[in-house]
Scaffold this motif. Structure first.
Motif, PDB file in Angstrom:
ATOM      1  N   ALA A   1     -12.821  22.847  40.122  1.00 62.45           N
ATOM      2  CA  ALA A   1     -13.877  22.316  40.274  1.00 62.45           C
ATOM      3  C   ALA A   1     -15.205  23.247  39.680  1.00 62.45           C
TER       4      ALA A   1
ATOM      5  N   ARG B   1     -20.456  22.634  39.539  1.00 59.45           N
ATOM      6  CA  ARG B   1     -19.560  22.267  38.740  1.00 59.45           C
ATOM      7  C   ARG B   1     -19.521  23.090  37.367  1.00 59.45           C
TER       8      ARG B   1
ATOM      9  N   THR C   1      -9.817  20.728  46.302  1.00 56.48           N
ATOM     10  CA  THR C   1     -10.510  21.881  45.479  1.00 56.48           C
ATOM     11  C   THR C   1     -12.004  21.893  45.618  1.00 56.48           C
TER      12      THR C   1
ATOM     13  N   TYR D   1     -11.349  20.485  34.411  1.00 57.50           N
ATOM     14  CA  TYR D   1     -12.176  19.734  35.423  1.00 57.50           C
ATOM     15  C   TYR D   1     -11.487  19.024  36.104  1.00 57.50           C
TER      16      TYR D   1
ATOM     17  N   ASP E   1     -11.624  16.420  38.398  1.00 57.38           N
ATOM     18  CA  ASP E   1     -12.496  15.313  38.687  1.00 57.38           C
ATOM     19  C   ASP E   1     -12.342  14.304  37.679  1.00 57.38           C
TER      20      ASP E   1
END
Length: 596
Positions: free
Chosen positions: A14, A32, A105, A236, A238
Motif C-alpha cells: 500500500a 499510496r 495492508t 500496489y 489494490d
C-alpha cells in the motif's frame, strides 16, 4: 551529510518508505505509492534547525551503527551504540499479513525503538512535510498522538513516548521500549507496544511464508530472495500495478536534467516482470499484475496503448515541476507526473500481449484466458500491424526525435506472433492462420530493413547504422534463435560499440539531452542473458558477479551506474534492475539436481 541512495526499502503493498544508514526516513508517500511524500528529505537538504520532511532517531554520543534486514523479510533493523556502551535497536516495517480471511495492508509504518543495554539517551525528530515539501505540517495533539495536517492528507502519529519530548525534540533516557505508529487519522484502541509487537510477529511470519513458496535457483539464493521481496514491495496491491521505482527525480547522472517521476506502471516493463514472477512461482502477484494489464489492454481506445499508466489505471499523468524541492543533492528539477504518457511508443503492443499471453497458457492461474479476452486483444494486434513500420519515440522514450525503431517493430511482430499462438491454443484456426500470416509478413520486412550488411548486425532503426542495447533481446522475444549467426554477430557489434568495461550502455549517440553518461543497469543484465544464450557462460557469470557487488549494502539496485566509480544513480529501487537480477540468476545458476 550528503544524500545517497544507499537506502533500505520497507513497505507492504500500500505504501513504501526509504530509510538511510542513520535510520532516517528520507522518503515516504502517503496514502499510496504515488501520493504526496510526507517524508521527502531525499530531495532536499535539511538542517537540525529548520529542516522538515523527515523522521529520525538520534542517539546521543553515537559511535557506531549497523543495519540489516531480518532474514527473508521486509523488516529493517538498525542497531546504534553510544560512547558509554549504550545500545539501541530500531525496527522499521509496514504491517502485512493475513487477517479475517484477507490481506491486511494498512497505510501504516511502525517504528520500534528498543534499549538493548546501558543507558542510551535519544532524541526523536518527526517533521512531516506537506504539498511536496512546501510546508511543515501544522500540528494538533492529544495524550498519545500527534496529528500532522497537509493539504492532501492527515498523518497521525500514535505513540507511547512522551508527547512533550516529541513536540519539543528533547533528548531523554530510553529506559525500555518506545513505539511510533504512523498512519491514517484513526484511533488505535489497544496497547501501542503490544500492537506493534503483534504486527511485527505477524508480518515476519507472512514474509517467511511468502519466501518459502518461491521457486529460487540453487545459487545466489539470498540475492534473489531480496530482489523478489523488493519486487513485491513495488507492487500496489489494490490494483496489481507494479511501479518502476519508489521515487521521483533522482537523476541518471550527476548534474543532469535526466530525472523523471517513476512512480507509475510502464507497459515496457510488463513482459520482463511477468517472466520473473513466473520463474519465481509468485503466481498471486503475477495474476494481479496480469489482471491490471488485461484491464488496460482491453479498454484501450481504438486499440491504442500509451507507454505508461497510473497505478489506478488512469491515463493522464500531466508532468509538473515541483519548485518547492531543490532535488537530489540540489540537482533539480523535481517532477511529479510523467509526460511520457503522451508519447508514441509502438513496443507497448508487444509488451502487453507478451505479458497477457501467460493467462492463456499458465494452468496455475485461477482465471484462464478465453475467447472473449482474446477478441479484446485483437485490436491491439491490428494496431501493431498498422504501426510496426512507422516512426516512434522508441523504448527509451526519446522526447525530441522519432524514427522506425527496430525493437519497436520486433515487439509489434511479437504481438501478432503471440496472438497466433493464443488463437491456436483456443482452437480458433481461422484467427491463428490470419495472425501467423501477418506475423510472417512483418518478420520479412523487419529482417530486410533492420539488417545492416556492412555492420553484420541488426541496428537501432530501419536503414540505420547505430546500435541499441534492446537488440540483445532479439533472442529473448523469439525473433532470432540463439543458433542464428545474425544474433551472434549483432551481439558482437553491441560489444564493440556499447560496452564500456563491464557495463553496456543502452546507446551512446546523443539524444535530446546529450550523450548518456552512465550505464543503464538492466542493459548489462540483457547482455548477460545474450551471453548465456550463446553458451558463453563463464563470461556471463563473471559479469553477473560483478553486478551483484555493485548493489548497495542492503542488496538493492537503482537504474543507472557510473562505470568509473560504481556509484548508483537514477530512481530507486528500480524494478527493471531487480527483475534483471532475478532472471539472470535463474538462467545462470546450477540446477538443483546437479548441484551436489
Amino acid at each position: 551529510m550528503q544524500n545517497s541512495i544507499d537506502l533500505g526499502l520497507i513497505g507492504n503493498g500500500a505504501i513504501g518508505a526509504l530509510i538511510d544508514e542513520q535510520a532516517e526516513i528520507v522518503w515516504c508517500c502517503m496514502p499510496r505509492l504515488d501520493a504526496d511524500p510526507v517524508f521527502c528529505s531525499l530531495l532536499k537538504e535539511h538542517t537540525d534547525q529548520d529542516g522538515y520532511g523527515y523522521c529520525t532517531v538520534e542517539l546521543v554520543e553515537q559511535i557506531s551503527i549497523e543495519q540489516q534486514y531480518l532474514p527473508n523479510t521486509a523488516v529493517l533493523v538498525t542497531r546504534m551504540t553510544d560512547a558509554g556502551g549504550g545500545v539501541i535497536e530500531i525496527i522499521d516495517f509496514a504491517p502485512r499479513f493475513r487477517q479475517f480471511g484477507r490481506m491486511f495492508t494498512p497505510v501504516m509504518l511502525i517504528r520500534q525503538i528498543r534499549r538493548l543495554q546501558g543507558s542510551p539517551r535519544i532524541r526523536l525528530v518527526v517533521r512531516p512535510a506537506g504539498d511536496y515539501g512546501r510546508e511543515r505540517c501544522p500540528i494538533t495533539y492529544g495524550s498519545h498522538h500527534i496529528r500532522y495536517t497537509s493539504p492532501t492528507w492527515t498523518l497521525r502519529l500514535t505513540t507511547d513516548a512522551s508527547i512533550t519530548m516529541l513536540l519539543e525534540e528533547l533528548p531523554f533516557f530510553l529506559d525500555d521500549n518506545v513505539t511510533l505508529i504512523f498512519g491514517a487519522d484513526e484511533t488505535i484502541p489497544s496497547s501501542i507496544g503490544d500492537l506493534a509487537r503483534r504486527f511485527q510477529d505477524e508480518t515476519v511470519a507472512y514474509w517467511h511464508e511468502w519466501v518459502r513458496d518461491l521457486g529460487i535457483p540453487f545459487e545466489w539464493q539470498d540475492e534473489v530472495i531480496r530482489a523478489a521481496i523488493t519486487l513485491k514491495l513495488n507492487t500496489y496491491d489494490d490494483t496489481g500495478a507494479i511501479i518502476a521505482a519508489m521515487t521521483t527525480s533522482i537523476p541518471e547522472a550527476a548534474n543532469t536534467v535526466r530525472n523523471w517521476d517513476y512512480r507509475f506502471c510502464w507497459l515496457r516493463d510488463s513482459y520482463f516482470v511477468v517472466n520473473a514472477l513466473n520463474r519465481l512461482g509468485a503466481t498471486k502477484t503475477m495474476e494481479r499484475y496480469l489482471a491490471y494489464l488485461a484491464n488496460i489492454s482491453a479498454s484501450a481506445p481504438g486499440g491504442r496503448l500509451q507507454p505508461v499508466y497510473a497505478i489506478d489505471g488512469k491515463a493522464r499523468l500531466e508532468e509538473q515541476l515541483v519548485t518547492t524541492l531543490p532535488g537530489y543533492r540540489g540537482m533539480g528539477p523535481v517532477r511529479r507526473g510523467n509526460q511520457a504518457f503522451e508519447q508514441i511508443q509502438h513496443d507497448v503492443y508487444g509488451s502487453a500481449i507478451l505479458a497477457v499471453t501467460h493467462i492463456f497458457f499458465d494452468r496455475r492461474l485461477l482465471r484462464c484466458g478465453d475467447t472473449a479476452l482474446f477478441q479484446r486483444l485483437e485490436p491491439l494486434g491490428e494496431t501493431a500491424l498498422q504501426v510496426y513500420d512507422q516512426p516512434d519515440a522508441g523504448l527509451w522514450e526519446l522526447r525530441g526525435s522519432a524514427r522506425v525503431h527496430t525493437f519497436s517493430s520486433v515487439m509489434c511482430w511479437a504481438a501478432c506472433d503471440r496472438l497466433a499462438l493464443i488463437a491456436n491454443q483456443l482452437n480458433l484456426q481461422d484467427r491463428a492462420t490470419y495472425w501467423r500470416t501477418k506475423a510472417d509478413q512483418m518478420y520479412t520486412v523487419i529482417y530486410s530493413r533492420a539488417w545492416n550488411e556492412e555492420k553484420q548486425a541488426f541496428t537501432a532503426s530501419f536503414e540505420g547504422d547505430s546500435m541499441d542495447a534492446s537488440l540483445l533481446l532479439l533472442h529473448d522475444v523469439g525473433f532470432l534463435s540463439a543458433e542464428d549467426p545474425c544474433f551472434a554477430s549483432t551481439v558482437t557489434a553491441i560489444e564493440k560499440e556499447l560496452k564500456r568495461g563491464d557495463y553496456v550502455y543502452r546507446y551512446v549517440e546523443a539524444d535530446d539531452f546529450g550523450k548518456p553518461e552512465n550505464a543503464f543497469i538492466v542493459c548489462t543484465f540483457w547482455y548477460i542473458h545474450a551471453l548465456a544464450a550463446l553458451g558463453r557462460m563463464d563470461e556471463a557469470r563473471s559479469l553477473f558477479e560483478n553486478l551483484l557487488k555493485k548493489r548497495n549494502r542492503l542488496g538493492l539496485l537503482a537504474e543507472h551506474i557510473d562505470p568509473r566509480t560504481g556509484e548508483q544513480w537514477g530512481n530507486f529501487v528500480q524494478t527493471y534492475s531487480m527483475v534483471g537480477l532475478i532472471n539472470s540468476a535463474i538462467r545462470l545458476s546450477k540446477r538443483w539436481d546437479s548441484a551436489f
